[in-house]
Design an enzyme around this catalytic site. Structure first.
Site, PDB file in Angstrom:
ATOM      1  N   ASP A  67      21.495  -8.226  15.234  1.00  0.00           N
ATOM      2  CA  ASP A  67      20.687  -9.004  16.169  1.00  0.00           C
ATOM      3  C   ASP A  67      21.316 -10.378  16.421  1.00  0.00           C
ATOM      4  O   ASP A  67      22.286 -10.756  15.748  1.00  0.00           O
ATOM      5  CB  ASP A  67      19.244  -9.148  15.628  1.00  0.00           C
ATOM      6  CG  ASP A  67      19.193  -9.578  14.161  1.00  0.00           C
ATOM      7  OD1 ASP A  67      20.227 -10.002  13.615  1.00  0.00           O
ATOM      8  OD2 ASP A  67      18.109  -9.509  13.555  1.00  0.00           O
ATOM      9  N   ASP A 136       6.652 -10.340   7.882  1.00  0.00           N
ATOM     10  CA  ASP A 136       5.719  -9.567   8.715  1.00  0.00           C
ATOM     11  C   ASP A 136       6.175  -8.119   8.879  1.00  0.00           C
ATOM     12  O   ASP A 136       5.654  -7.387   9.719  1.00  0.00           O
ATOM     13  CB  ASP A 136       5.539 -10.235  10.090  1.00  0.00           C
ATOM     14  CG  ASP A 136       6.844 -10.313  10.890  1.00  0.00           C
ATOM     15  OD1 ASP A 136       7.896  -9.842  10.389  1.00  0.00           O
ATOM     16  OD2 ASP A 136       6.816 -10.825  12.027  1.00  0.00           O
ATOM     17  N   HIS A 138       9.232  -7.113   9.826  1.00  0.00           N
ATOM     18  CA  HIS A 138      10.252  -6.834  10.839  1.00  0.00           C
ATOM     19  C   HIS A 138      11.583  -6.451  10.202  1.00  0.00           C
ATOM     20  O   HIS A 138      11.895  -6.866   9.086  1.00  0.00           O
ATOM     21  CB  HIS A 138      10.398  -7.995  11.838  1.00  0.00           C
ATOM     22  CG  HIS A 138      11.112  -9.215  11.349  1.00  0.00           C
ATOM     23  ND1 HIS A 138      10.496 -10.433  11.195  1.00  0.00           N
ATOM     24  CD2 HIS A 138      12.409  -9.428  11.017  1.00  0.00           C
ATOM     25  CE1 HIS A 138      11.380 -11.332  10.798  1.00  0.00           C
ATOM     26  NE2 HIS A 138      12.545 -10.745  10.664  1.00  0.00           N
ATOM     27  N   GLU A 143       9.893  -7.056  15.846  1.00  0.00           N
ATOM     28  CA  GLU A 143       8.629  -7.606  15.354  1.00  0.00           C
ATOM     29  C   GLU A 143       7.529  -6.540  15.389  1.00  0.00           C
ATOM     30  O   GLU A 143       7.692  -5.507  16.063  1.00  0.00           O
ATOM     31  CB  GLU A 143       8.224  -8.802  16.228  1.00  0.00           C
ATOM     32  CG  GLU A 143       9.181  -9.991  16.143  1.00  0.00           C
ATOM     33  CD  GLU A 143       9.004 -10.808  14.865  1.00  0.00           C
ATOM     34  OE1 GLU A 143       8.579 -10.256  13.831  1.00  0.00           O
ATOM     35  OE2 GLU A 143       9.304 -12.020  14.904  1.00  0.00           O
TER      36      GLU A 143
HETATM   37  C1  GLP Z   1      15.650 -12.621  10.090  1.00  0.00           C
HETATM   38  C2  GLP Z   1      16.694 -11.571  10.508  1.00  0.00           C
HETATM   39  C3  GLP Z   1      16.520 -10.279   9.785  1.00  0.00           C
HETATM   40  C4  GLP Z   1      16.313 -10.558   8.314  1.00  0.00           C
HETATM   41  C5  GLP Z   1      15.009 -11.296   8.106  1.00  0.00           C
HETATM   42  C6  GLP Z   1      14.766 -11.650   6.646  1.00  0.00           C
HETATM   43  O1  GLP Z   1      14.629 -12.817  10.990  1.00  0.00           O
HETATM   44  N1  GLP Z   1      16.728 -11.314  11.911  1.00  0.00           N
HETATM   45  O2  GLP Z   1      17.659  -9.449   9.991  1.00  0.00           O
HETATM   46  O3  GLP Z   1      16.267  -9.356   7.610  1.00  0.00           O
HETATM   47  O4  GLP Z   1      15.006 -12.479   8.868  1.00  0.00           O
HETATM   48  O5  GLP Z   1      15.524 -12.757   6.301  1.00  0.00           O
HETATM   49  P1  GLP Z   1      15.897 -13.162   4.827  1.00  0.00           P
HETATM   50  O6  GLP Z   1      16.813 -12.098   4.335  1.00  0.00           O
HETATM   51  O7  GLP Z   1      16.594 -14.473   4.957  1.00  0.00           O
HETATM   52  O8  GLP Z   1      14.634 -13.237   4.075  1.00  0.00           O
END
Ligand code: GLP
Length: 261
Positions: A67, A136, A138, A143
């Site tokens: 992404d 949440d 995702h 989302e």
């Molecule tokens: C972001 C990314 C995701 C990631 C998520 C969790 O929004 N787009 O790919 O998995 O957050 O992030 P973290 O691993 O820093 O908790």
């Protein structure tokens, strides 16, 4: 779905790095799906270390990002295309041009999403996709409410995700872009192996919903339940709300080592 619970995130990271190394040993031109965020950082540290030590080579491999933010200035340090270079790919021996990602600066957004889907398909699809999970539920930037069949497209972030990600934007949720491009949940399901990493108590509720809740667009990560080879790697804290945690620990302890993840 296989759930692997390790006392610390570092233990899980080493297991996932083992799986990447094993994949590259049997398929040097493997296609890796990379995630940004904190969750895969332990895996990336292991891979960089092992590559430096000559224990694995990425020379023939390719990588695709999950992404990207839309509308960041090209040099913004938060752009995922830059983050992944800093956290991983600059330190590996990948060939130039081996890493692709959705272009968040594209003027023709639908055209860019179609290009990205075509590039993934032309590469033969992703062999191993790393994933984190948002609080949440995702995955990527899909989302809650995302179609379980969705493909790469533009999405709008929830307030919660913008607040979670504000730490990379000087603590200001309003500085986090509203829009993103993300592989869809249907795109992710095309990968041959999905590996989701989560650590810490803050992820425990989302993990429980994804692993033990219904398959539902309301918890996008629950789409992993539909995949024939999905692995969820958790530390004790992230697993703390799983009703089946003891069963998963027992199953993992008894798994023949040759099977790997
Ligand atoms: C972001 C990314 C995701 C990631 C998520 C969790 O929004 N787009 O790919 O998995 O957050 O992030 P973290 O691993 O820093 O908790």
């Amino acid at each position: 779905m296989e759930v692997v619970i390790t006392p610390t995130a570092a233990g899980g990271a080493a297991l996932v790095a083992d799986a990447v190394v094993a994949l590259l040993a049997r398929r040097p031109a493997a296609v890796l799906g990379l995630a940004t965020g904190s969750s895969p950082l332990g895996v990336y540290r292991e891979l960089v270390e092992r590559c430096r030590a000559g224990r694995v080579s990425f020379r023939a491999a390719r990588a695709f990002l999950l992404d990207e933010y839309v509308g960041l200035p090209p040099a913004a340090p938060q752009a995922y295309a830059r983050v992944i270079r800093r956290d991983l790919t600059d330190a590996l021996d990948l060939a130039p041009g081996a890493v692709d990602g959705p272009d968040g600066a594209a003027v023709d957004v639908p055209g860019e999403c179609a290009r990205y889907e075509a590039a993934l398909a032309a590469a033969g699809g992703v062999d191993l996709q790393l994933l984190g999970i948002g609080t949440d539920g995702h995955v990527g930037f899909n989302e809650p409410g995302s179609s379980l069949a969705s493909r790469t497209r533009l999405k709008t972030l929830t307030r919660r995700t913008r607040t979670d990600n504000a730490r990379f934007f000087g603590g200001d949720p309003d500085a986090v872009p509203r829009h993103v491009l993300t592989q869809g949940l249907g795109t992710l399901l095309d990968a041959r192996h999905l590996v989701l990493l989560a650590s810490g108590e803050a992820k425990a509720a989302a993990v429980a919903a994804a692993v033990e809740g219904p398959v539902s667009a309301s918890c996008p990560a629950s789409v992993l339940q539909l995949h024939p080879h999905a692995t969820v790697v958790l530390d004790d804290a992230a697993a703390s709300r799983l009703a089946g945690a003891d069963h998963h620990r027992e199953t993992w302890a008894g798994k023949p080592a040759w099977q790997g993840l």
